[in-house]
Scaffold this active site. Structure first.
Site, PDB file in Angstrom:
ATOM      1  N   ARG A  69       1.325   3.182 -17.082  1.00  0.00           N
ATOM      2  CA  ARG A  69       0.704   3.084 -15.751  1.00  0.00           C
ATOM      3  C   ARG A  69       0.150   4.424 -15.278  1.00  0.00           C
ATOM      4  O   ARG A  69      -0.678   4.482 -14.370  1.00  0.00           O
ATOM      5  CB  ARG A  69       1.674   2.459 -14.752  1.00  0.00           C
ATOM      6  N   GLU A 106      19.418   5.844 -20.089  1.00  0.00           N
ATOM      7  CA  GLU A 106      20.769   5.440 -19.686  1.00  0.00           C
ATOM      8  C   GLU A 106      21.610   5.156 -20.934  1.00  0.00           C
ATOM      9  O   GLU A 106      22.755   5.597 -21.042  1.00  0.00           O
ATOM     10  CB  GLU A 106      20.649   4.198 -18.799  1.00  0.00           C
TER      11      GLU A 106
HETATM   12  P1  AMP Z   1      12.177   8.019 -14.656  1.00  0.00           P
HETATM   13  O1  AMP Z   1      11.987   8.672 -15.985  1.00  0.00           O
HETATM   14  O2  AMP Z   1      13.571   7.571 -14.392  1.00  0.00           O
HETATM   15  O3  AMP Z   1      11.628   8.897 -13.518  1.00  0.00           O
HETATM   16  O4  AMP Z   1      11.335   6.680 -14.663  1.00  0.00           O
HETATM   17  C1  AMP Z   1       9.988   6.714 -14.498  1.00  0.00           C
HETATM   18  C2  AMP Z   1       9.263   5.729 -15.372  1.00  0.00           C
HETATM   19  O5  AMP Z   1       9.890   4.454 -15.401  1.00  0.00           O
HETATM   20  C3  AMP Z   1       7.861   5.518 -14.852  1.00  0.00           C
HETATM   21  O6  AMP Z   1       6.970   5.471 -15.953  1.00  0.00           O
HETATM   22  C4  AMP Z   1       7.938   4.206 -14.115  1.00  0.00           C
HETATM   23  O7  AMP Z   1       6.774   3.467 -14.313  1.00  0.00           O
HETATM   24  C5  AMP Z   1       9.157   3.490 -14.677  1.00  0.00           C
HETATM   25  N1  AMP Z   1      10.066   2.992 -13.613  1.00  0.00           N
HETATM   26  C6  AMP Z   1      11.311   3.428 -13.370  1.00  0.00           C
HETATM   27  N2  AMP Z   1      11.897   2.759 -12.364  1.00  0.00           N
HETATM   28  C7  AMP Z   1      10.977   1.876 -11.928  1.00  0.00           C
HETATM   29  C8  AMP Z   1      10.950   0.895 -10.872  1.00  0.00           C
HETATM   30  N3  AMP Z   1      11.996   0.698 -10.073  1.00  0.00           N
HETATM   31  N4  AMP Z   1       9.824   0.172 -10.707  1.00  0.00           N
HETATM   32  C9  AMP Z   1       8.756   0.368 -11.517  1.00  0.00           C
HETATM   33  N5  AMP Z   1       8.716   1.264 -12.517  1.00  0.00           N
HETATM   34  C10 AMP Z   1       9.797   2.017 -12.742  1.00  0.00           C
END
Ligand code: AMP
Length: 182
Positions: A69, A106
């Site tokens: 995205r 995780e």
């Molecule tokens: P993080 O590495 O934990 O910051 O997760 C970010 C990535 O996971 C991004 O590419 C987001 O598109 C996806 N992502 C994580 N949590 C969500 C959520 N609640 N809704 C949509 N996309 C998420």
């Protein structure tokens, strides 16, 4: 430049256009679905115009979009900022020589890749994704870029899940700018 009032109203409209999907892709996750926002031309335009307005006075050579995205917002933002676009992809997708970076999930680990010759020392880059959660993905992208000697000017996101600590993880690398906070 928008007045703060108009800007806040616009941000509320953008926020209301994002669909929340409970328990996707697994129980307990509140998935923020941007497809309901970007299918509306005026919302897509406002998101991109607001991101571009924030960075237009800074000299940026490349927008780095994180699969998948981050590609949607990243290429359009690169166009508006008059700079190039560089994709960071999941493993095995890029055709030429790559550099890679592992990061913790995780459960287990994941990896992202970028073409080895995509960036050079001194390039000024902006990292873009749709959403900041724990910051693990963006931090891995930052490590990948650090391997090239390019300079990270900022990280930008449409959505920030503020309780998950992503901002704290990234802020010691560079500015973190997000439009919508939950
Ligand atoms: P993080 O590495 O934990 O910051 O997760 C970010 C990535 O996971 C991004 O590419 C987001 O598109 C996806 N992502 C994580 N949590 C969500 C959520 N609640 N809704 C949509 N996309 C998420």
């Amino acid at each position: 430049m928008y007045s703060a009032d108009i800007q806040n109203k616009t941000l509320d409209i953008i926020k209301n256009s994002i669909r929340n999907v409970p328990d996707f892709p697994k129980p307990g996750i509140q998935f923020k679905d941007i497809t309901t926002a970007i299918k509306q031309p005026e919302i897509l335009k406002e998101i991109l115009d607001m991101l571009a307005a924030h960075f237009k006075s800074q000299k940026i050579d490349y927008v780095i979009g994180i699969e998948s995205r981050g590609f949607i917002f990243g290429t359009a933002l690169a166009y508006l900022l008059n700079c190039g676009f560089v994709p960071v992809r999941k493993p095995g997708k890029l055709p030429a020589d790559v550099i890679s970076q592992e990061y913790a999930l995780e459960y287990g680990t994941d990896k992202i890749e970028m073409h080895k010759d995509a960036l050079h020392k001194g390039d000024r880059v902006l990292i873009v994704d749709d959403l900041l959660a724990t910051g693990g993905t963006a931090a891995a992208a930052a490590k990948l870029i650090d391997q090239t000697g390019a300079e990270i000017i900022a990280f930008t996101f449409v959505i920030e899940l503020a309780d998950l600590g992503g901002r704290q993880l990234l802020e010691n690398h560079a500015e973190v700018y997000s439009l919508i906070k939950y």
